[in-house]
Design a protein around this motif. Structure first.
Motif, PDB file in Angstrom:
ATOM      1  N   PHE A  86      38.724  74.035  53.956  1.00 53.74           N
ATOM      2  CA  PHE A  86      39.097  72.585  52.933  1.00 53.74           C
ATOM      3  C   PHE A  86      38.890  72.539  51.405  1.00 53.74           C
ATOM      4  O   PHE A  86      40.491  72.544  51.012  1.00 53.74           O
ATOM      5  CB  PHE A  86      38.498  71.691  53.474  1.00 53.74           C
ATOM      6  N   ILE A  87      38.391  73.158  50.893  1.00 55.90           N
ATOM      7  CA  ILE A  87      37.827  73.532  49.723  1.00 55.90           C
ATOM      8  C   ILE A  87      39.014  74.495  48.707  1.00 55.90           C
ATOM      9  O   ILE A  87      40.416  74.155  48.118  1.00 55.90           O
ATOM     10  CB  ILE A  87      36.349  73.889  49.281  1.00 55.90           C
ATOM     11  N   LEU A  88      38.695  75.286  49.519  1.00 51.51           N
ATOM     12  CA  LEU A  88      40.002  76.810  48.793  1.00 51.51           C
ATOM     13  C   LEU A  88      41.236  76.221  49.529  1.00 51.51           C
ATOM     14  O   LEU A  88      41.990  76.969  48.211  1.00 51.51           O
ATOM     15  CB  LEU A  88      39.629  78.035  49.988  1.00 51.51           C
ATOM     16  N   ALA A  89      41.557  74.929  49.952  1.00 52.41           N
ATOM     17  CA  ALA A  89      43.075  74.448  50.511  1.00 52.41           C
ATOM     18  C   ALA A  89      43.155  74.041  49.444  1.00 52.41           C
ATOM     19  O   ALA A  89      44.597  73.023  49.182  1.00 52.41           O
ATOM     20  CB  ALA A  89      43.347  74.536  52.461  1.00 52.41           C
ATOM     21  N   THR A  90      42.680  72.825  49.476  1.00 51.22           N
ATOM     22  CA  THR A  90      43.393  71.794  48.237  1.00 51.22           C
ATOM     23  C   THR A  90      43.008  71.569  46.930  1.00 51.22           C
ATOM     24  O   THR A  90      43.384  71.103  46.634  1.00 51.22           O
ATOM     25  CB  THR A  90      42.127  70.294  49.134  1.00 51.22           C
ATOM     26  N   THR A  91      42.195  72.047  46.908  1.00 48.44           N
ATOM     27  CA  THR A  91      40.941  72.763  44.813  1.00 48.44           C
ATOM     28  C   THR A  91      40.728  73.446  44.282  1.00 48.44           C
ATOM     29  O   THR A  91      40.011  74.644  45.149  1.00 48.44           O
ATOM     30  CB  THR A  91      40.432  71.092  45.102  1.00 48.44           C
ATOM     31  N   ASP A  92      41.347  73.480  42.657  1.00 52.07           N
ATOM     32  CA  ASP A  92      41.017  74.380  42.408  1.00 52.07           C
ATOM     33  C   ASP A  92      39.610  74.228  41.368  1.00 52.07           C
ATOM     34  O   ASP A  92      39.015  75.004  40.443  1.00 52.07           O
ATOM     35  CB  ASP A  92      42.209  74.421  41.295  1.00 52.07           C
TER      36      ASP A  92
END
Length: 572
Positions: A86-92
């Protein structure tokens, strides 16, 4: 539980030769464990977790007391994968906030954040919103997992874990280095306001190895954790030891005197992590009768003084105690006393080379063999303790004994005996410790100034009977008339600005300015020594359940006799 370890301790801890045999034997085992970890090219603590989870599979890793839910190593690994993807897909964002109580969800989020190669910023759930917003700002956090912080973007952890939506995985575990920070813990340090301290992957693994071995924990054990996972004791000392040992963590969001023995016995907990205050509360609440303990054998943590230590093992038949001295931002491993010799926070054989990597010094930084501030050599001459590198330099001493050497200042006063055992005496600097928390006086002074009209604000800790550590007092010079109404107006504002443990439980109202040194520094040590002895000369207010009340003769007598504790009615 490793009963062989306990047998060895009981056999050898009575002599200097025996202690050294134990010390060097465990050091050799520790080196072997590290060699194994490094041979697997481990660069991120969650990679070690993944290998352990693959072997443990359906073995329980977390049991939540409040929900009565139990989760396996496999389930924790899979949940953390969802968070990572989820983190890799939604935020840098490189800094990800985590604001949540002790739970399966907390650990899934932390492991997921670290698997993604990001740094988790661990927020204290007891802090008020205004303070959390400020801390998020100084740590560059714009995304939070768990409970909301101000207007920041936030994500409910359970919602992500339970979601059917799948994100394309980009990699397994991000290859950080062992010395990269895994997470940030807020610590008051020894002076000044709260500071975000870095905690590396190396130290997270090292803590698991160290306390797993010293506590004799193995896969058959359950460890009770009621200390917060956003602090080092709960997360690194306890949970990392659980993972390293393949054991089970029994999580309660907050320590409860009432439910402690019920929880321990119900879940068959063999181990628990403590701060000394927890055992003081339990002993104070003990009404006698039969020993309530049916399973607890090993306790580990810090802050257990000699008399309380001996009372606890006698009353509750505790087989093994591991006491330590350390700090979140320290560059070296903690001192530990796992030899079941009461009253000491650490041990180093006097002739061991490691004993030369720590020194006690006086106020002029001159070596003081048996009592002084503890300094530790910085390995490799490089130190990163805080997010703000400018804060690092304040903790360091250069060229102390020779050109080019580098030492880290603990800010804590220790004593050492001829055998090599250390005793914690007190914290130095502009902080005090209350209810297991370090309180930065500067933070509280700033909150009081913003909440009222004062010419001078001085916050410090004082020792009072029947209180472990010190309790906060604010000595104020008010620019306007100040009475009970003003005291309680201040209280209402402070509740929004500082955590409950940091509230000044006493107010002292002065008419004249505070005595100061020639360099205009207020003499806090002198004020702390006075305590509340001058309550007849100037107004004092004490914090009880109903708010601030004038300190009168009967209150003073109750405090001295321990029949009233500030902040709550009756003994702890």
């Amino acid at each position: 539980m490793n009963s062989e370890l306990l047998q060895k301790i009981q056999t050898y801890h009575h002599s200097r030769e025996g202690l050294e045999k134990l010390f060097y034997g465990l050091a050799e085992t520790e080196t072997e464990k590290w060699n194994e970890i490094e041979s697997q090219k481990t660069t991120n603590w969650t990679a070690l977790f993944c290998r352990i989870a693959e072997k443990a599979q359906k073995k329980s890793v977390i049991t939540e007391v409040e929900t009565e839910a139990s989760y396996s190593y496999k389930e924790l690994d899979e949940a953390s994968e969802k968070i990572k993807n989820f983190i890799l897909a939604t935020t840098d964002d490189h800094h990800i906030g985590l604001h949540y109580p002790n739970s399966f969800a907390f650990m899934a989020a932390l492991i997921g954040i670290n698997k993604a190669g990001r740094i988790a910023i661990l927020f204290n759930t007891r802090e008020p919103q205004e303070r959390l917003v400020k801390l998020a700002e100084i740590t560059a956090v714009s995304t939070v997992f768990g409970d909301p912080i101000g207007e920041l973007e936030y994500h409910a952890i359970e919602k992500i874990i339970q979601s059917e939506q799948k994100y394309q995985p980009r990699y397994g575990v991000y290859p950080t280095t062992l010395d990269d920070p895994a997470f940030v813990i807020f610590t008051s340090g020894t002076s000044g306001p709260s500071k975000p301290a870095l905690f590396s992957h190396r130290r997270m693994i090292g803590a698991g190895v160290a306390w797993g071995l010293r506590t004799g924990m193995d896969s058959s054990d359950s460890c009770y954790i009621s200390l917060p996972l956003y602090h080092g004791n709960g997360l690194a000392v306890a949970f990392s030891a659980v993972v390293f040992s393949g054991a089970t963590a029994v999580l309660r969001p907050k320590f409860s005197v009432t439910h402690f023995w019920e929880d321990i016995n119900r879940y068959g907990c063999s181990h628990m992590v403590y701060i000394g205050e927890l055992w003081r509360y339990l002993v104070s609440a003990d009404r006698g009768g039969a020993n309530p303990n049916r399973s607890l054998k090993v306790i580990f943590g810090n802050g257990l003084n000699k008399s309380l230590w001996e009372e606890v093992i006698r009353r509750y038949s505790i087989a093994h105690v591991v006491e330590h001295f350390g700090a979140t931002e320290m560059p070296a491993g903690a001192l530990t006393n796992w030899f079941d010799i009461s009253g000491y926070c650490g041990y180093l054989p006097p002739d061991d080379p490691k004993a030369q990597e720590m020194v006690l010094v006086d106020e002029e930084l001159k070596p003081s063999p048996y009592r002084g501030e503890a300094l530790f050599v910085v390995p490799g001459g490089k130190y990163r303790g805080y997010m703000d590198e400018r804060l690092d330099e304040r903790k360091l001493v250069r060229n102390l004994f020779k050109e080019g050497d580098l030492w880290w200042r603990s800010g804590d006063l220790l004593e050492r005996n001829a055998q090599g055992f250390f005793t914690f005496v007190e914290r130095l600097g502009d902080t005090y410790r209350f209810k297991g928390e370090n309180v930065a006086c500067v933070d509280v002074e700033e909150a009081i100034r913003s909440a009222g009209s004062f010419d001078e604000v001085v916050v410090y800790g004082i020792a009072l009977p029947y209180i472990e550590g010190k309790i906060g007092i604010a000595s104020l010079v008010s620019s306007e008339p100040f009475g009970v109404e003003e005291a309680n107006n201040l209280y209402e504002k402070l509740k929004e600005r500082v955590a409950p443990y940091a509230l000044p439980y006493l107010l002292r109202i002065q008419r004249e300015k505070h005595p100061a040194t020639s360099t205009l520094k207020i003499q806090k040590a002198h004020l702390a020594k006075e305590g509340i002895e001058r309550f007849l000369e100037m107004p004092h207010y004490l914090l009880l359940d109903s708010g601030y009340q004038p300190l009168e003769k009967q209150h003073y007598q109750d405090i001295i006799e321990g029949t009233i504790v500030l902040g709550i009615k009756g003994k702890q």
